[in-house]
Design a protein around this motif. Structure first.
Motif, PDB file in Angstrom:
ATOM      1  N   ASP A  79       0.834  -1.206   0.000  1.00 49.30           N
ATOM      2  CA  ASP A  79       0.000   0.000   0.000  1.00 49.30           C
ATOM      3  C   ASP A  79       0.870   1.258   0.000  1.00 49.30           C
ATOM      4  OD1 ASP A  79       0.056  -1.658   2.599  1.00 49.30           O
ATOM      5  OD2 ASP A  79       0.073   0.405   3.332  1.00 49.30           O
ATOM      6  N   GLY A  80       1.968   1.239   0.747  1.00 48.43           N
ATOM      7  CA  GLY A  80       2.849   2.406   0.795  1.00 48.43           C
ATOM      8  C   GLY A  80       3.529   2.616  -0.549  1.00 48.43           C
ATOM      9  N   VAL A  94      -0.784  -5.463  -2.035  1.00 41.11           N
ATOM     10  CA  VAL A  94      -1.007  -6.109  -0.736  1.00 41.11           C
ATOM     11  C   VAL A  94      -1.162  -5.004   0.306  1.00 41.11           C
ATOM     12  CG1 VAL A  94      -0.136  -7.770   0.933  1.00 41.11           C
ATOM     13  CG2 VAL A  94       0.398  -8.058  -1.496  1.00 41.11           C
ATOM     14  N   ASN A 141      -1.567  -4.007   3.836  1.00 40.76           N
ATOM     15  CA  ASN A 141      -1.492  -4.401   5.255  1.00 40.76           C
ATOM     16  C   ASN A 141      -1.643  -3.177   6.165  1.00 40.76           C
ATOM     17  OD1 ASN A 141       0.949  -3.189   4.881  1.00 40.76           O
ATOM     18  ND2 ASN A 141       2.179  -5.022   5.182  1.00 40.76           N
ATOM     19  N   VAL A 198      -0.088  -0.455   6.624  1.00 43.07           N
ATOM     20  CA  VAL A 198       1.066   0.313   7.131  1.00 43.07           C
ATOM     21  C   VAL A 198       2.288   0.117   6.237  1.00 43.07           C
ATOM     22  CG1 VAL A 198       0.384   0.225   9.580  1.00 43.07           C
ATOM     23  CG2 VAL A 198       1.827  -1.611   8.618  1.00 43.07           C
ATOM     24  N   TYR A 199       3.322   0.930   6.498  1.00 36.56           N
ATOM     25  CA  TYR A 199       4.648   0.704   5.927  1.00 36.56           C
ATOM     26  C   TYR A 199       5.317  -0.349   6.809  1.00 36.56           C
ATOM     27  CZ  TYR A 199       4.068   5.283   3.582  1.00 36.56           C
ATOM     28  OH  TYR A 199       3.630   6.331   2.825  1.00 36.56           O
ATOM     29  N   ALA A 200       5.089  -1.594   6.498  1.00 36.60           N
ATOM     30  CA  ALA A 200       5.520  -2.655   7.410  1.00 36.60           C
ATOM     31  C   ALA A 200       7.042  -2.780   7.475  1.00 36.60           C
ATOM     32  CB  ALA A 200       4.893  -3.979   6.993  1.00 36.60           C
TER      33      ALA A 200
END
Ligand code: TPP
Ligand code: MG
Length: 261
Positions: A97-98, A123, A125, A127-129
Motif C-alpha cells: 500500500d505504501g 497487498v 497491510n 502500514v509501511y511494514a
C-alpha cells in the motif's frame, strides 16, 4: 522438495522465505502462482516488477522468472516501459500500500487512466511494514502507529475505488481470508487487457498496532467477519469483490502497438 507444480515456479534456494511467521505475503504468492498455472501463463514470458517493501519481495527472489526490484514507488513506470517495448511479455507489478498508493500513487492513478496493459497486485497491510509499521495512505482512522501514537487522525484511501474511478479495465478487492475468490479474480484479470488492479487486504502480525494487531488466524477470522460485498460495506468494513470490469481498449491498442508486436 516435492514435485507439486507450484514448486517448479519457485527457486528452491530462496526458500524458506524471509517473511515473518504468519505474514499474508505467502498466501498472496500462493494464490497468484495457482492462478498463473491455471491460466497457462508462460513463466519464460513473464516479468515481475516490484518497488521496495515486504510485499515487493513476493516475486523476487522467490519466483523462477525474470523480475526487477526497482526504486520505492517506481514499479509501475518501469513495468510500463517494459510492456511498451516488449508487448508480448506478461508484465505484472506486486507491491504494498505504501509503495503503490503512497510514494507511487501518482503512477498508479495515471497508469489506470491510461488503461496501461499491466496487472498490478497491491497487498494492503495498512502500514509501511518493512520500515516499522508507520502510518500510510490506507491506515484506518484512529489506529495507533509508531508515527501516530495517539491514533491516525486521517481518513484512509479506498484504493480500489480510486483506481476504478481513474479508468482501469478491471478492479477487485479481496483479503487473505478469501483465497479461492482471489485466485478466480486473478484468473479473470490475467485474461483481460488494459489496466487490471487487484487489492488484497492482508495481515501483518509483526508491525500493525492497536485493534488490528492480532494473531494471524484471528486476523483472518476478523477479515472474514468484517468483509461485505462492494456497495454493501459500511465504513468499518472491508468491501470485497469486483469494483469494475470493462473492456475498453488498453494503452497498447490505443497506441497502435498491438498489431506491430
Ligand atoms: C525513496 C524511498 N523512500 C523511503 C524508503 C523507505 N521504505 C522502504 S520500504 C517502505 C514502505 C513499504 O511499505 P509498503 O509498500 O506498504 O510495503 P510493506 O512493507 O507494508 O509490505 C519505505 C517507506 C525507501 N526505500 N526509498
Ligand atoms: Mg504496507
Amino acid at each position: 522438495m516435492s514435485a507439486h507444480p507450484l514448486h517448479k515456479l519457485l527457486r528452491a534456494e530462496a526458500l524458506p522465505t524471509a517473511f515473518c511467521p504468519g505474514c499474508g505475503n505467502g498466501l498472496v504468492a500462493g494464490a497468484l502462482l495457482r492462478a498463473l498455472i491455471k491460466a497457462g501463463l508462460d513463466f519464460q514470458k513473464s516479468v515481475f516488477v516490484t518497488g521496495i517493501g515486504c510485499a515487493a519481495w513476493i516475486p523476487s527472489p522467490h519466483f523462477r522468472a525474470d523480475s526487477l526490484h526497482v526504486a520505492h514507488g517506481r514499479a509501475i513506470p518501469t513495468a510500463l516501459g517494459i510492456k511498451l517495448r516488449r508487448p508480448e511479455l506478461h508484465v505484472m507489478v506486486i507491491g504494498g500500500d505504501g509503495d503503490l498508493a503512497g510514494i507511487g500513487g501518482n503512477h498508479l492513478l495515471h497508469a489506470a487512466r491510461r488503461n496501461a496493459d499491466l496487472l498490478v497486485i497491491m497487498v494492503n497491510n495498512f502500514v509501511y511494514a518493512m520500515t516499522g509499521g508507520q502510518v500510510g495512505p490506507t491506515t484506518p482512522q484512529n489506529l495507533p502507529t509508531p508515527t501516530t501514537p495517539y491514533g491516525n487522525p486521517e481518513y484512509p484511501m479506498d484504493v480500489a475505488g480510486v483506481v476504478a474511478a481513474a479508468g482501469a479495465n478491471y478492479v477487485a478487492r479481496w483479503t487473505t481470508a478469501h483465497l479461492a475468490q482471489l485466485e478466480k479474480s486473478l484468473l479473470k484479470a490475467l485474461a483481460l487487457d488494459g489496466f487490471r488492479f487487484v487489492e488484497v487486504v492482508s495481515q501483518c502480525p509483526a508491525r500493525v498496532a492497536g485493534r488490528l494487531s492480532m494473531a494471524p488466524a484471528e486476523a483472518l477470522r476478523w477479515f472474514q467477519k468484517h468483509s461485505k460485498p462492494v456497495g454493501q460495506a459500511g465504513p468499518e468494513e472491508i468491501a470485497v469483490g469486483d469494483y469494475v470490469e470493462r473492456n475498453r481498449p488498453g494503452l497498447l491498442q490505443t497506441l497502435g502497438k498491438a498489431e506491430h508486436g
